[in-house]
Scaffold this motif. Sequence first.
Motif, PDB file in Angstrom:
ATOM      1  N   UNK A  86       0.855  -1.188   0.000  1.00  0.00           N
ATOM      2  CA  UNK A  86       0.000   0.000   0.000  1.00  0.00           C
ATOM      3  C   UNK A  86       0.896   1.245   0.000  1.00  0.00           C
ATOM      4  N   UNK A  87       1.462   1.602  -1.158  1.00  0.00           N
ATOM      5  CA  UNK A  87       2.457   2.687  -1.187  1.00  0.00           C
ATOM      6  C   UNK A  87       1.905   4.051  -0.826  1.00  0.00           C
ATOM      7  N   UNK A  88       0.582   4.232  -0.837  1.00  0.00           N
ATOM      8  CA  UNK A  88      -0.013   5.517  -0.496  1.00  0.00           C
ATOM      9  C   UNK A  88      -0.104   5.747   1.010  1.00  0.00           C
ATOM     10  N   UNK A  89       0.101   4.729   1.804  1.00  0.00           N
ATOM     11  CA  UNK A  89      -0.220   4.825   3.228  1.00  0.00           C
ATOM     12  C   UNK A  89       0.820   5.584   4.032  1.00  0.00           C
ATOM     13  N   UNK A  90       2.058   5.628   3.574  1.00  0.00           N
ATOM     14  CA  UNK A  90       3.084   6.220   4.449  1.00  0.00           C
ATOM     15  C   UNK A  90       3.017   7.740   4.484  1.00  0.00           C
ATOM     16  N   UNK A  91       2.681   8.384   3.374  1.00  0.00           N
ATOM     17  CA  UNK A  91       2.863   9.833   3.314  1.00  0.00           C
ATOM     18  C   UNK A  91       1.813  10.501   2.439  1.00  0.00           C
TER      19      UNK A  91
END
Length: 619
Positions: free
Chosen positions: A154-159
Amino acid sequence: MSTADAARRDWQERLHQASGEAVPAAELTLQAPAGLRAVPGAGHVTLTWEPVPEAIGYLVHRDGVPVSQPDVDVAAVPECRYVDTGHGAASYTVAAIATMETVGPASDAVPAAPLGSGPAASLEGGAAAASAAGGSAAVAVRVDAAAVTRELPRPWRYMIGSEHLSYLLSEDETGGRPIGAELTEALRIVREEFGVETVRAHAILGDDLGVYKEVDGQAVYDFGKVDEVYDAIMALGLRPIVELGYMPRDLAADPSRTVFGYEAIISPPKDFEAWSDLVRALVEHLAERYGIHELIDNWAFEVWNEPNLAVFWTGTPEEYFLLYDVSAAAVKNVHPELRVGGPASAANGWVEELLAHIAESGAELDFISTHTYGNAPLDWRPALARHGRPDTPVWWTEWGPTPTHFHGIGDGPFGAAFLLHGMKSAAGRLAAVSHWVASDHFEELGRPPRLFHGGFGLLTVGNLRKPRFHALTLAARLGDAELATVVEGDAGGVEVWAARHADGRVGVLAWNSTLNQAQADGAVELSRAVSLTVAGLDGDYTVTHHRIDGEHSNIEAAWRSMGGGDWPADGQWDKLRSVNTLDELTPATVLTATDGALTVDFDLPMPGVSFVELTPPPH
């Protein structure tokens, strides 16, 4: 001329000017991509080729010219597949790139044309002959609910990105809406709905927060306003990615050099030691206020913003690398486990150069950060491996459909399909892809002049949810177990992402997109008839089908149907909120798996997004 108009004119004049030429990296030898194959389909040509070692991406050429868009800052694509739409017969070649300056030789040329547009369309033995007579071309999708490929990334979750954080304190209004309160609410929404962990923004050292003054030649620090904005962020459950910039006026070598309507100073420091002292003092203050282990576990520090552009950095490349070195040292001086990185560059610039520089200077680097707009992020892992840093995380600290303020490309369903294309491409290879930004409460080149003005936000002024927001909502609904998928037929821009929840629910996210912005409003020839089969099932399932397209989950279209205009009246806000929904394409129905599988057929326009979810009865 107003401040906003002056800022916009200056931006347009300097946006594409480099701040200088960094020391080139060592020359690399690349192979020409082998096996270029051009398969014609309805409205498109699909190109595929073999990967090239050390390539971070590939440049596709049509008739000898790189395929690009006027609003895309990096033309190269990260994967060995490209769908060319909206063009006739052409000769294609592909070249690998290993840095932004290192381009390898071109592949052998292959001619092709979309089906029905010329003699080249018959190449590959009519590979796209699945076109349905008198209707959309056919695509068969098969998902195996029993075949888990990995935990879903889920690459959108960090930042997430935000306008400068002093805007949280604003008591002004835009369109009759309170700026500070609604920006705060927008950040709360993305935190709660998408699980976003951190927020990145510019200008924490800007003069509007009053962090640095010189009195009688002595530095005076005041972090009171920084505390206010960071306390607000922490109260939302978010953590800051501290972008170290811009330059305080009293510390700037040339305080007359600014960017944006809020006049952020983009000059190097007049004294690099004084800058180092300021950075160290800030980090020490944050550690004292929030706890050093909180900072180690959850915060990070990024050095400047897009220094490779003259509009953001008036110094030389060498001065930026010095700024990086002294900033990193100041952060690590507070605690060696604090994270610091850069170069936070525009359009993938200076990544290779920073890696080469720190190899000589010995400066610490905990993550690489860069930006891209209008395309999927490139793959810097081969470069990191080449520099002996295969495990260094790569953060795209800005990413979105367009780098251009007030460009309408992202307000409709085109932006939704684009977002999913980029996130799936990044999944598993990037530690973070930060959508720029959460909210249309944004004033870099002037505050929003109307409700739909081509803002960067996932949310409008008034916190209405754009199609891009709904796209992330659907991606967030996917389960944790990613499932194997196969897409066959005349797929074109159709992509699929599927996952299973622990309770047996299966979600299938399908979208139809193109990188050709000239077709952002749709292209009938790119619509597809999708037959989705989910195998590995047993018994009855409730099937729901949500849709984003021109007529569904599209608040911009709803506003147009109400007559449009600049800003809603009070009653219109209530009506817009009532229709600001994630819409179902068809009512929920119960289907029974036959021979362990269910099939759902639907049309998928371009641009368009479908989310089909299968829910078993409770046990």
